[in-house]
Scaffold this active site. Structure first.
Site, PDB file in Angstrom:
ATOM      1  N   SER A 135       0.820  -1.213   0.000  1.00 47.19           N
ATOM      2  CA  SER A 135       0.000   0.000   0.000  1.00 47.19           C
ATOM      3  C   SER A 135       0.856   1.266   0.000  1.00 47.19           C
ATOM      4  CB  SER A 135      -0.926   0.014   1.220  1.00 47.19           C
ATOM      5  OG  SER A 135      -0.162  -0.023   2.404  1.00 47.19           O
TER       6      SER A 135
ATOM      7  N   HIS B 207      -2.554  -3.163  -6.053  1.00 46.44           N
ATOM      8  CA  HIS B 207      -2.950  -2.893  -4.672  1.00 46.44           C
ATOM      9  C   HIS B 207      -4.467  -3.003  -4.506  1.00 46.44           C
ATOM     10  CE1 HIS B 207      -3.563   0.177  -1.227  1.00 46.44           C
ATOM     11  NE2 HIS B 207      -3.431  -1.034  -0.736  1.00 46.44           N
TER      12      HIS B 207
ATOM     13  N   GLU C 166      -5.489  -0.156  -7.177  1.00 54.60           N
ATOM     14  CA  GLU C 166      -4.452   0.736  -7.702  1.00 54.60           C
ATOM     15  C   GLU C 166      -3.400  -0.116  -8.405  1.00 54.60           C
ATOM     16  OE1 GLU C 166      -4.302   4.514  -4.631  1.00 54.60           O
ATOM     17  OE2 GLU C 166      -3.348   2.671  -3.960  1.00 54.60           O
TER      18      GLU C 166
ATOM     19  N   ASN D   4      -3.785   6.418  -0.159  1.00 54.39           N
ATOM     20  CA  ASN D   4      -3.137   6.631   1.138  1.00 54.39           C
ATOM     21  C   ASN D   4      -2.412   7.964   1.220  1.00 54.39           C
ATOM     22  OD1 ASN D   4      -4.131   4.273   2.121  1.00 54.39           O
ATOM     23  ND2 ASN D   4      -2.244   3.103   1.897  1.00 54.39           N
TER      24      ASN D   4
END
Length: 282
Positions: free
Chosen positions: A119, A140, A152, A190
């Site tokens: 991540s 991801h 992702e 993130n």
């Protein structure tokens, strides 16, 4: 792309979630854990998840049986030799992942793609540890993988267009909505999410508002499904801390410098839902 043989490395909740997604999409899945018992436990967890979907009328019994028939569990990494795609979902530690990629590179067939479910960590570092850097990519999935629509796909500088396209096609074929993103710490979600979560902790520490009022405000005012403290507990406070540390390491931006309260809570073993207590008690 057709049906692939997909190897999944890692015995955690993400590994079994990705395995479920791939098996339901028609791919042959080989789940690898270091111990046969934990590999078998992943398959049992996957079966439980599929059974719940049948009970709720979301999945036909025949589709469940077909998906389960595509999944096998192994303890030996060499069982992944003929995989078209291997996705690792092991501990979020760069040295451990790099060591695994070196090992996989010596086992998996030359035209197999190696992917990481990281991540935050730099995908390029895993790529250059292999003799096939053009065939290493980030894929991801978000937790829980069967439910979350987003994937992702991270394109390190070393990856070929064909590899990135294959990863995007795999994610789409699994019924997900893939986005392509450059290899920067935190990628899209993130990198934008964690300064917000970190600033919520800062706001709580400074006494601006209570935990409950901050969560209520963000649900009611920003239409988020859960407030920042409930989300931190769901992600895991230790995971959140390691993501913030990785973001700060890359960008040296004060927004990414983890708040002292978060560090203290992790040190105290208050990790959120998984430990029974975090910002809330479970």
């Amino acid at each position: 792309m057709g049906n692939l043989t997909v190897g999944i490395v890692g015995s955690g909740i993400m590994g079994s979630g990705i395995a479920e997604v791939a098996a339901k999409a028609g791919h042959t899945v080989i789940l690898r854990s270091r111990k046969q018992e934990s590999a078998d436990a992943m398959v049992a967890g996957l079966e439980k998840s599929l059974n719940r979907q049948v009970e709720k009328g979301r999945l036909e019994e025949s589709a469940r049986d077909e998906a389960l028939a595509r999944v096998s569990a192994v303890a030996d990494l060499s069982a992944l030799a003929d995989c078209d795609l291997v996705i690792e979902s092991i501990v979020e530690d760069l040295d451990t992942k790099v060591a695994l990629f070196k090992e996989l590179d010596g086992i998996v067939k030359a035209d197999g793609i190696l992917a990481t479910n990281t991540s935050t960590l730099p995908v390029v570092e895993m790529a250059v540890a292999t003799n096939r850097p053009d065939k290493v990519v980030g894929i991801h999935f978000f937790n829980p993988a069967p439910m979350m629509a987003l994937v992702e796909v991270i394109a390190p500088l070393t990856a070929s267009d064909a590899t990135v396209d294959a990863a995007l096609e795999f994610a789409s074929g699994c019924g997900k909505s893939p986005v392509k993103v450059g290899d920067r710490a935190g990628f899209i979600v993130n990198a934008l999410l964690f300064p917000y979560l970190n600033n919520a902790i800062r706001m709580l520490e400074s006494g601006t508002a209570s935990r409950d009022d901050i969560d209520t405000a963000m649900k009611g005012g920003a239409n988020f499904p859960m407030g920042p403290f409930a989300l931190l507990d769901l992600v895991g406070l230790d995971t959140s801390l390691s993501i913030l540390d990785a973001l700060y390491e890359e960008f040296k931006d004060a927004n990414y410098a983890a708040q002292p309260l978060l560090r203290r809570m992790v040190a105290a073993g208050k990790l959120g839902r998984k430990s029974g207590a975090g910002f809330y008690d479970y």
